[in-house]
Design a protein around this motif. Sequence first.
Motif, PDB file in Angstrom:
ATOM      1  N   TRP A 193       0.830  -1.201   0.000  1.00  0.00           N
ATOM      2  CA  TRP A 193       0.000   0.000   0.000  1.00  0.00           C
ATOM      3  C   TRP A 193       0.863   1.250   0.000  1.00  0.00           C
ATOM      4  O   TRP A 193       1.879   1.309   0.695  1.00  0.00           O
ATOM      5  CB  TRP A 193      -0.915   0.024   1.216  1.00  0.00           C
ATOM      6  CG  TRP A 193      -1.860  -1.127   1.301  1.00  0.00           C
ATOM      7  CD1 TRP A 193      -1.779  -2.190   2.149  1.00  0.00           C
ATOM      8  CD2 TRP A 193      -3.027  -1.350   0.509  1.00  0.00           C
ATOM      9  NE1 TRP A 193      -2.836  -3.059   1.937  1.00  0.00           N
ATOM     10  CE2 TRP A 193      -3.619  -2.564   0.927  1.00  0.00           C
ATOM     11  CE3 TRP A 193      -3.646  -0.641  -0.525  1.00  0.00           C
ATOM     12  CZ2 TRP A 193      -4.779  -3.085   0.360  1.00  0.00           C
ATOM     13  CZ3 TRP A 193      -4.807  -1.153  -1.086  1.00  0.00           C
ATOM     14  CH2 TRP A 193      -5.360  -2.357  -0.651  1.00  0.00           C
ATOM     15  N   SER A 201      -0.122   4.002   1.303  1.00  0.00           N
ATOM     16  CA  SER A 201      -0.354   4.681   2.581  1.00  0.00           C
ATOM     17  C   SER A 201      -1.379   3.899   3.393  1.00  0.00           C
ATOM     18  O   SER A 201      -2.146   3.096   2.850  1.00  0.00           O
ATOM     19  CB  SER A 201      -0.869   6.109   2.356  1.00  0.00           C
ATOM     20  OG  SER A 201      -2.193   6.076   1.831  1.00  0.00           O
ATOM     21  N   ALA A 202      -1.400   4.177   4.678  1.00  0.00           N
ATOM     22  CA  ALA A 202      -2.406   3.559   5.552  1.00  0.00           C
ATOM     23  C   ALA A 202      -3.805   4.044   5.169  1.00  0.00           C
ATOM     24  O   ALA A 202      -4.784   3.306   5.305  1.00  0.00           O
ATOM     25  CB  ALA A 202      -2.106   3.895   7.008  1.00  0.00           C
ATOM     26  N   ARG A 203      -3.919   5.262   4.684  1.00  0.00           N
ATOM     27  CA  ARG A 203      -5.217   5.816   4.268  1.00  0.00           C
ATOM     28  C   ARG A 203      -5.790   5.025   3.093  1.00  0.00           C
ATOM     29  O   ARG A 203      -6.981   4.714   3.077  1.00  0.00           O
ATOM     30  CB  ARG A 203      -5.058   7.294   3.904  1.00  0.00           C
ATOM     31  CG  ARG A 203      -6.327   7.939   3.414  1.00  0.00           C
ATOM     32  CD  ARG A 203      -7.260   8.224   4.566  1.00  0.00           C
ATOM     33  NE  ARG A 203      -8.415   8.977   4.083  1.00  0.00           N
ATOM     34  CZ  ARG A 203      -9.661   8.724   4.435  1.00  0.00           C
ATOM     35  NH1 ARG A 203      -9.928   7.773   5.292  1.00  0.00           N
ATOM     36  NH2 ARG A 203     -10.642   9.440   3.953  1.00  0.00           N
ATOM     37  N   THR A 223      -0.447   2.738  -5.716  1.00  0.00           N
ATOM     38  CA  THR A 223      -0.097   1.388  -5.288  1.00  0.00           C
ATOM     39  C   THR A 223       0.081   0.441  -6.477  1.00  0.00           C
ATOM     40  O   THR A 223       1.028  -0.344  -6.514  1.00  0.00           O
ATOM     41  CB  THR A 223      -1.176   0.829  -4.336  1.00  0.00           C
ATOM     42  OG1 THR A 223      -1.269   1.692  -3.192  1.00  0.00           O
ATOM     43  CG2 THR A 223      -0.847  -0.580  -3.874  1.00  0.00           C
ATOM     44  N   ARG A 230     -10.288  -1.079   2.687  1.00  0.00           N
ATOM     45  CA  ARG A 230     -10.939  -1.952   3.669  1.00  0.00           C
ATOM     46  C   ARG A 230     -12.430  -1.653   3.754  1.00  0.00           C
ATOM     47  O   ARG A 230     -13.264  -2.543   3.721  1.00  0.00           O
ATOM     48  CB  ARG A 230     -10.297  -1.797   5.053  1.00  0.00           C
ATOM     49  CG  ARG A 230     -10.846  -2.788   6.087  1.00  0.00           C
ATOM     50  CD  ARG A 230     -10.488  -2.405   7.512  1.00  0.00           C
ATOM     51  NE  ARG A 230     -11.040  -1.134   7.922  1.00  0.00           N
ATOM     52  CZ  ARG A 230     -12.332  -0.927   8.236  1.00  0.00           C
ATOM     53  NH1 ARG A 230     -13.211  -1.897   8.166  1.00  0.00           N
ATOM     54  NH2 ARG A 230     -12.735   0.284   8.597  1.00  0.00           N
ATOM     55  N   ARG A 251      -5.179   1.908   2.346  1.00  0.00           N
ATOM     56  CA  ARG A 251      -5.598   0.607   2.862  1.00  0.00           C
ATOM     57  C   ARG A 251      -6.934   0.724   3.592  1.00  0.00           C
ATOM     58  O   ARG A 251      -7.813  -0.107   3.435  1.00  0.00           O
ATOM     59  CB  ARG A 251      -4.559   0.007   3.801  1.00  0.00           C
ATOM     60  CG  ARG A 251      -4.953  -1.412   4.229  1.00  0.00           C
ATOM     61  CD  ARG A 251      -4.143  -1.936   5.406  1.00  0.00           C
ATOM     62  NE  ARG A 251      -4.443  -3.330   5.666  1.00  0.00           N
ATOM     63  CZ  ARG A 251      -5.517  -3.752   6.351  1.00  0.00           C
ATOM     64  NH1 ARG A 251      -6.395  -2.888   6.821  1.00  0.00           N
ATOM     65  NH2 ARG A 251      -5.712  -5.035   6.547  1.00  0.00           N
ATOM     66  N   GLU A 252      -7.100   1.758   4.404  1.00  0.00           N
ATOM     67  CA  GLU A 252      -8.341   1.935   5.157  1.00  0.00           C
ATOM     68  C   GLU A 252      -9.527   2.169   4.226  1.00  0.00           C
ATOM     69  O   GLU A 252     -10.598   1.602   4.431  1.00  0.00           O
ATOM     70  CB  GLU A 252      -8.203   3.096   6.152  1.00  0.00           C
ATOM     71  CG  GLU A 252      -9.454   3.374   6.945  1.00  0.00           C
ATOM     72  CD  GLU A 252      -9.966   2.203   7.776  1.00  0.00           C
ATOM     73  OE1 GLU A 252     -11.159   2.210   8.127  1.00  0.00           O
ATOM     74  OE2 GLU A 252      -9.199   1.273   8.073  1.00  0.00           O
TER      75      GLU A 252
END
Length: 151
Positions: A39, A41-43, A139, A49, A45-46
């Motif tokens: 990914w 960034s974590a954003r 990504t 999700r 991925r969130e």
Amino acid sequence: MWKLILATVVVLAVGMLAIQLVPYGRDHTNPPVTGEPPWDSARTRELARVACFDCHSNETVWPWYSDVAPLSWRLQRHVDEGRAKLNFSEWGTGEQEVDEIVNSVRDGEMPPGDYLLLHPEARLSDADTQALIDGLSATFGGGEPGEGGEE
């Protein structure tokens, strides 16, 4: 006339009870997560999700109605097909169809409308949708046919 209506209701009720005995759509175990994409960034991925993981990962949240046939059959088939096409939880273990990821979100094909009806949390704002598109592009590549990243 009321006897016909009553008989119809009884037949429908018995039929609905009988189809509950069909085992397909009842296995709500999630296979283990064996890998994830790199990914950006974590954003990203969130957002993925929230909008994608129920059908495209091994982290499916099975709602109460997934135990009720014939809905359970439809949901199980949808998850099976989604995981077969793209599984964020088994990244690197096989082919993933990454070329379509960005385009399907950009074109409004994903998440599908019937999913959004029952999952309002997956209705991303325009800004979140654009952030998801940008994050998926970063990504996996540009998202145009033939430009997706490969594992």
